[in-house]
Design a protein around this motif. Structure first.
Motif, PDB file in Angstrom:
ATOM      1  N   THR A   1      25.060   8.939  35.929  1.00  0.00           N
ATOM      2  CA  THR A   1      26.351   8.237  35.906  1.00  0.00           C
ATOM      3  C   THR A   1      26.646   7.597  37.255  1.00  0.00           C
ATOM      4  O   THR A   1      27.022   6.419  37.337  1.00  0.00           O
ATOM      5  CB  THR A   1      27.495   9.201  35.539  1.00  0.00           C
ATOM      6  OG1 THR A   1      27.226   9.789  34.272  1.00  0.00           O
ATOM      7  CG2 THR A   1      28.821   8.467  35.482  1.00  0.00           C
TER       8      THR A   1
ATOM      9  N   ASN B   1      17.417  -0.313  28.846  1.00  0.00           N
ATOM     10  CA  ASN B   1      17.452   0.574  27.677  1.00  0.00           C
ATOM     11  C   ASN B   1      16.160   0.628  26.867  1.00  0.00           C
ATOM     12  O   ASN B   1      15.937   1.582  26.119  1.00  0.00           O
ATOM     13  CB  ASN B   1      18.605   0.163  26.750  1.00  0.00           C
ATOM     14  CG  ASN B   1      19.961   0.409  27.381  1.00  0.00           C
ATOM     15  OD1 ASN B   1      20.226   1.490  27.891  1.00  0.00           O
ATOM     16  ND2 ASN B   1      20.822  -0.601  27.380  1.00  0.00           N
TER      17      ASN B   1
ATOM     18  N   TYR C   1      14.044   3.659  24.533  1.00  0.00           N
ATOM     19  CA  TYR C   1      13.739   3.427  23.110  1.00  0.00           C
ATOM     20  C   TYR C   1      12.244   3.579  22.838  1.00  0.00           C
ATOM     21  O   TYR C   1      11.844   4.254  21.873  1.00  0.00           O
ATOM     22  CB  TYR C   1      14.202   2.029  22.718  1.00  0.00           C
ATOM     23  CG  TYR C   1      13.877   1.640  21.291  1.00  0.00           C
ATOM     24  CD1 TYR C   1      14.441   2.316  20.213  1.00  0.00           C
ATOM     25  CD2 TYR C   1      13.005   0.590  21.011  1.00  0.00           C
ATOM     26  CE1 TYR C   1      14.151   1.970  18.900  1.00  0.00           C
ATOM     27  CE2 TYR C   1      12.715   0.221  19.714  1.00  0.00           C
ATOM     28  CZ  TYR C   1      13.290   0.919  18.659  1.00  0.00           C
ATOM     29  OH  TYR C   1      12.993   0.554  17.368  1.00  0.00           O
TER      30      TYR C   1
ATOM     31  N   GLY D   1      24.388   0.422  26.604  1.00  0.00           N
ATOM     32  CA  GLY D   1      24.624   1.851  26.423  1.00  0.00           C
ATOM     33  C   GLY D   1      25.755   2.133  25.453  1.00  0.00           C
ATOM     34  O   GLY D   1      25.651   3.037  24.612  1.00  0.00           O
ATOM     35  N   LEU D   2      26.827   1.349  25.536  1.00  0.00           N
ATOM     36  CA  LEU D   2      27.959   1.536  24.618  1.00  0.00           C
ATOM     37  C   LEU D   2      27.570   1.238  23.175  1.00  0.00           C
ATOM     38  O   LEU D   2      27.932   1.986  22.256  1.00  0.00           O
ATOM     39  CB  LEU D   2      29.127   0.643  25.048  1.00  0.00           C
ATOM     40  CG  LEU D   2      29.848   1.038  26.339  1.00  0.00           C
ATOM     41  CD1 LEU D   2      30.870  -0.025  26.730  1.00  0.00           C
ATOM     42  CD2 LEU D   2      30.534   2.399  26.181  1.00  0.00           C
TER      43      LEU D   2
ATOM     44  N   ILE E   1      24.553   1.367  21.847  1.00  0.00           N
ATOM     45  CA  ILE E   1      23.626   2.402  21.371  1.00  0.00           C
ATOM     46  C   ILE E   1      24.377   3.684  21.015  1.00  0.00           C
ATOM     47  O   ILE E   1      24.100   4.316  19.992  1.00  0.00           O
ATOM     48  CB  ILE E   1      22.543   2.676  22.441  1.00  0.00           C
ATOM     49  CG1 ILE E   1      21.632   1.449  22.606  1.00  0.00           C
ATOM     50  CG2 ILE E   1      21.703   3.896  22.065  1.00  0.00           C
ATOM     51  CD1 ILE E   1      20.792   1.475  23.872  1.00  0.00           C
ATOM     52  N   GLU E   2      25.329   4.070  21.866  1.00  0.00           N
ATOM     53  CA  GLU E   2      26.091   5.295  21.606  1.00  0.00           C
ATOM     54  C   GLU E   2      26.941   5.178  20.349  1.00  0.00           C
ATOM     55  O   GLU E   2      27.067   6.134  19.583  1.00  0.00           O
ATOM     56  CB  GLU E   2      26.986   5.616  22.804  1.00  0.00           C
ATOM     57  CG  GLU E   2      26.231   6.176  23.995  1.00  0.00           C
ATOM     58  CD  GLU E   2      27.163   6.570  25.124  1.00  0.00           C
ATOM     59  OE1 GLU E   2      28.393   6.550  24.912  1.00  0.00           O
ATOM     60  OE2 GLU E   2      26.664   6.906  26.214  1.00  0.00           O
ATOM     61  N   MET E   3      27.526   4.003  20.124  1.00  0.00           N
ATOM     62  CA  MET E   3      28.393   3.816  18.967  1.00  0.00           C
ATOM     63  C   MET E   3      27.613   3.506  17.695  1.00  0.00           C
ATOM     64  O   MET E   3      28.097   3.750  16.592  1.00  0.00           O
ATOM     65  CB  MET E   3      29.387   2.681  19.242  1.00  0.00           C
ATOM     66  CG  MET E   3      30.430   3.022  20.293  1.00  0.00           C
ATOM     67  SD  MET E   3      31.737   1.772  20.436  1.00  0.00           S
ATOM     68  CE  MET E   3      30.811   0.382  21.045  1.00  0.00           C
ATOM     69  N   SER E   4      26.383   2.984  17.856  1.00  0.00           N
ATOM     70  CA  SER E   4      25.623   2.606  16.654  1.00  0.00           C
ATOM     71  C   SER E   4      24.155   2.982  16.810  1.00  0.00           C
ATOM     72  O   SER E   4      23.799   4.132  16.640  1.00  0.00           O
ATOM     73  CB  SER E   4      25.797   1.098  16.393  1.00  0.00           C
ATOM     74  OG  SER E   4      25.181   0.736  15.190  1.00  0.00           O
ATOM     75  N   SER E   5      23.303   1.996  17.146  1.00  0.00           N
ATOM     76  CA  SER E   5      21.857   2.262  17.227  1.00  0.00           C
ATOM     77  C   SER E   5      21.167   1.160  18.028  1.00  0.00           C
ATOM     78  O   SER E   5      21.766   0.128  18.345  1.00  0.00           O
ATOM     79  CB  SER E   5      21.248   2.297  15.820  1.00  0.00           C
ATOM     80  OG  SER E   5      21.358   1.011  15.202  1.00  0.00           O
ATOM     81  N   TYR E   6      19.894   1.402  18.326  1.00  0.00           N
ATOM     82  CA  TYR E   6      19.103   0.381  19.005  1.00  0.00           C
ATOM     83  C   TYR E   6      18.939  -0.851  18.122  1.00  0.00           C
ATOM     84  O   TYR E   6      18.982  -1.987  18.616  1.00  0.00           O
ATOM     85  CB  TYR E   6      17.727   0.936  19.384  1.00  0.00           C
ATOM     86  CG  TYR E   6      17.743   1.821  20.603  1.00  0.00           C
ATOM     87  CD1 TYR E   6      17.692   1.277  21.877  1.00  0.00           C
ATOM     88  CD2 TYR E   6      17.813   3.207  20.475  1.00  0.00           C
ATOM     89  CE1 TYR E   6      17.698   2.090  23.010  1.00  0.00           C
ATOM     90  CE2 TYR E   6      17.825   4.034  21.596  1.00  0.00           C
ATOM     91  CZ  TYR E   6      17.768   3.459  22.861  1.00  0.00           C
ATOM     92  OH  TYR E   6      17.794   4.266  23.969  1.00  0.00           O
TER      93      TYR E   6
END
Length: 397
Positions: free
Chosen positions: A42, A232, A236, A356-357, A359-364
């Motif tokens: 972070t 990212n 992956y 990052g947001l 990916i965290e909320m959905s997917s690659y």
């Protein structure tokens, strides 16, 4: 070539030394901070964000001052400042000194790129596309050389890594002092002090202003999406069982394809002069690379995606500054070359956070679909606005 004109070869050589030197700093920043200094991911993200924002500031200031001050002195100051930050890193590379010094290094780095590109606009004996293609070629060749050596030197000594970077920038500084004097008397149109002080962005024709903003916003979006490859994609790929060394090899392929592509593009440029078509093609290829990523599950698909991306970036990214150069008057070329770097740096700064947001909320997969859509929208926007505006645009030398 006019006697007082800056020689392109010295601009290219200087740009390459700068690129090699910086390649000893940025590729291993995250690994060094996390593995050697124990800094959290972070906090590393915050350090990299501020480094990119510093580059935005440096790019804007460098371009803005280019139109008002002596470019020769500006570049000496910028390269000397970068060299000083690297000397400090030789002796102070613990935490938090490293993060603080990296911020000032970012300002100086952005400043140098903006001033070098602005000096490139003053080379009138060469086509502007050729100038910017060669600068882009040199910068990426430097990255290939630097990144191929930095891992080996890092394994020996972190201090040695910064000593080598300092030495390279000291050589760059020597080249600037000895060979960049013509930049002080660039063959920019002779304008009086009154003309320089009264010129403002309001003087720019409205169609030109609209197209310039379109290119700036396009670069901002393109770099947000491009950063997914940098930040990212490694996670992956390793997550689906592809070794990290194979991901690193993609960047070697990237550098090699850029070198080959620039040679081909410079050859093609001799026979046609339509820069906007190169931008259309390049942006389309970059969007296509994300289409390939949507379906990529095996390594050959990632190689195909990288080759497609690289052809796109090698075609579009050097051509945009060249076209911006023709859309801006002599009194403001530095300002707008600086803005190019500022908008690109802002995109690079926000890219990892954005990815990052998502990916965290959905997917690659969702990220790749969004990236494809965003870059295609950029392409559509440029095409529509160019077809609407190009008849009204004022072209400058």
């Amino acid at each position: 070539m006019p006697a007082n004109e800056m020689k392109l070869k010295w601009l290219i050589i200087g740009g390459m030394f700068s690129s090699i030197g910086m390649s000893f700093v940025w590729p291993l920043t995250s690994v060094y901070l996390h593995d050697r200094l124990g800094v959290s991911l972070t906090v590393i993200g915050i350090v990299l964000l501020f480094n990119s924002l510093a580059s935005v500031l440096g790019s804007y200031l460098g371009g803005y001052l280019y139109d008002r001050k002596n470019p020769y002195h500006l570049l000496i100051g910028g390269v000397a400042s970068t060299t000083l930050t690297l000397i400090m890193l030789v002796f102070f590379h613990g935490w938090p000194a490293f993060g603080i010094i990296l911020f000032f290094n970012g300002i100086a780095g952005g400043w140098n790129i903006a001033v070098v590109n602005s000096i490139g606009t003053g080379i009138r004996s060469q086509d502007s596309r050729y100038v910017f293609n060669m600068l882009y070629f040199a910068q990426n060749l430097g990255i290939v050389i630097g990144t191929s050596l930095v891992g080996f030197i890092y394994s020996i000594s972190v201090t040695l890594m910064f000593i080598v970077a300092t030495t390279l920038f000291a050589i760059f500084l020597l080249i600037v002092v000895l060979k960049f004097k013509p930049a002080a008397n660039e063959s920019r149109k002779k304008v009086s002090d009154t003309e320089k002080t009264t010129w403002s962005s309001k003087s720019l024709p409205k169609p030109n202003a609209i197209m310039l903003f379109t290119f700036f916003l396009s670069l901002f979006i393109i770099w947000i999406m491009y950063q997914q490859w940098v930040s990212n994609l490694s996670v992956y790929m390793t997550g689906i069982g592809i070794p990290l060394r194979n991901y690193s090899l993609l960047w070697t392929i990237n550098g090699g394809v850029i070198v080959i592509a620039q040679i081909i593009i410079n050859w093609i440029s001799r026979y046609h002069e339509n820069m906007i078509l190169e931008i259309f093609f390049g942006v389309f290829m970059m969007s296509l690379s994300f289409v390939v990523l949507i379906f990529a599950k095996t390594y050959p698909f990632f190689v195909l995606a990288m080759v497609t991306l690289t052809i796109g970036e090698a075609t579009a990214l050097p051509t945009i500054p060249a076209l911006v150069n023709t859309l801006t008057p002599i009194e403001a070329k530095g300002r707008y070359q600086g803005l190019i770097q500022s908008w690109a740096s802002a995109g690079r700064a926000l890219g990892p956070l954005f990815g990052g947001l998502v990916i965290e909320m959905s997917s690659y997969t969702a990220l790749f679909i969004i990236a494809t859509s965003a870059v295609l929208l950029v392409l559509i926007g440029i095409i529509i606005l160019w077809n609407t505006m190009h008849g009204k645009l004022v072209m400058y030398r």
